[in-house]
Design an enzyme around this catalytic site. Structure first.
Site, PDB file in Angstrom:
ATOM      1  N   CYS A  51      -0.463   2.322  -4.445  1.00 52.66           N
ATOM      2  CA  CYS A  51      -1.255   3.538  -4.662  1.00 52.66           C
ATOM      3  C   CYS A  51      -0.365   4.751  -4.403  1.00 52.66           C
ATOM      4  O   CYS A  51       0.574   4.696  -3.608  1.00 52.66           O
ATOM      5  CB  CYS A  51      -2.454   3.579  -3.719  1.00 52.66           C
ATOM      6  N   HIS A  75       0.867  -1.170   0.000  1.00 48.60           N
ATOM      7  CA  HIS A  75       0.000   0.000   0.000  1.00 48.60           C
ATOM      8  C   HIS A  75       0.907   1.224   0.000  1.00 48.60           C
ATOM      9  O   HIS A  75       2.036   1.183   0.522  1.00 48.60           O
ATOM     10  CB  HIS A  75      -0.891   0.015   1.242  1.00 48.60           C
TER      11      HIS A  75
END
Lengths: 66, 206
Positions: B135, B93
């Site tokens: 991301c 992430h």
């Protein structure tokens, strides 16, 4: 990603396997083309979305991995 | 005087010499990232097929991201024969401004991790490939659909939507976010790097 992995990594693997002798920078452009064509439904999102790679290069020569 | 080190061979066909060893480091957070194992398997298999000696570490903490990079650099510097190429894949992430989250939820800056290899003597003049599957923010790009086109083009053919960040070539004459003093004479720390992000800055990677 839940079912078959991320769009980027899976497309990259597919493109490199198909033509490992080509210049890597050109292959990444092809990966980006394919990723940009995809419509994706992200988590908590009902509408179709788009993704686009970002490629930064300071390579000084062609890079062919095979 | 050649302050930047040896010049590449002239001509458009000049290629990197990849006859030496190739090494890959795959660092993947799989906790809380369903399906990430598919990426690890696919990329690991590809690296091996392309002749990379591959090291895989799953679920590294933020600290371990840095330690693994440092260890990778040491291994390359200690390699007996010549090293010709390195590939690093960081899958986790992430957030805006180059944030990467370890399995412990702590952050590391991508730039710090990348710089670890910029100072690797064994890789001087060699291509260094970085793949970032993370991301880079929460923006979800709806793309630019046919409505953005002139009416006659919509009438002739309605193409599929295109990501709003697509088809941009951005050429920088200096390395972004780095000192403008330039590299130390005799080296070229920021050259020979290929970095590919799964998403544009600020956007979600799917």
């Amino acid at each position: 990603r839940d079912e078959k992995g991320s769009d980027f990594i899976q497309t990259l693997v597919e493109v490199l396997r198909a033509d490992p002798k080509a210049d890597l920078l050109e292959l990444m452009t092809e990966v980006n083309r394919q990723v940009c064509e995809l419509d994706v439904l992200g988590p908590d999102c009902d509408e179709r979305r788009k993704a686009c790679l970002e490629i930064h290069s300071s390579l000084r020569r062609r890079l062919c991995l095979q | 005087v050649e302050p930047w080190g040896p010049e590449p061979e002239p001509g458009p066909s000049a290629q990197y010499d990849l006859s030496g060893a190739r090494a890959a480091l795959l660092l993947a957070v799989t906790q809380g990232r369903p399906g990430a194992q598919h990426d690890v398997e696919a990329l690991g298999s590809l690296c091996q097929a392309l002749g990379f000696e591959t090291t895989l570490r799953t679920d590294p903490t933020a600290q371990a991201f840095q330690e693994e990079m440092a260890q990778f650099r040491k291994q390359l510097d200690a390699h007996r024969g010549p090293v010709s190429c390195a590939l690093v894949a960081l899958m986790a992430h992430g957030g805006p401004q180059g944030k990467l989250l370890g399995a412990d939820g702590q952050e590391r800056q991508l730039e710090v991790l990348v710089q670890e290899l910029s100072h690797c003597g064994a890789l001087r003049g060699c291509p260094k490939i970085f793949l970032f599957q993370a991301c880079r923010g929460g923006h979800r790009d709806a793309g630019m659909g046919p409505a953005a086109l002139p009416w006659f083009r919509r009438w002739l053919r309605a193409p599929p939507a295109t990501p709003s960040q697509a088809d941009v070539l951005h050429v920088c004459t200096d390395v972004q976010g780095r000192s403008s003093r330039g590299p130390t004479p005799g080296s070229l720390n920021q050259a020979d790097v290929l970095m590919v992000y799964a998403a544009a800055e600020g956007c979600v990677a799917y």
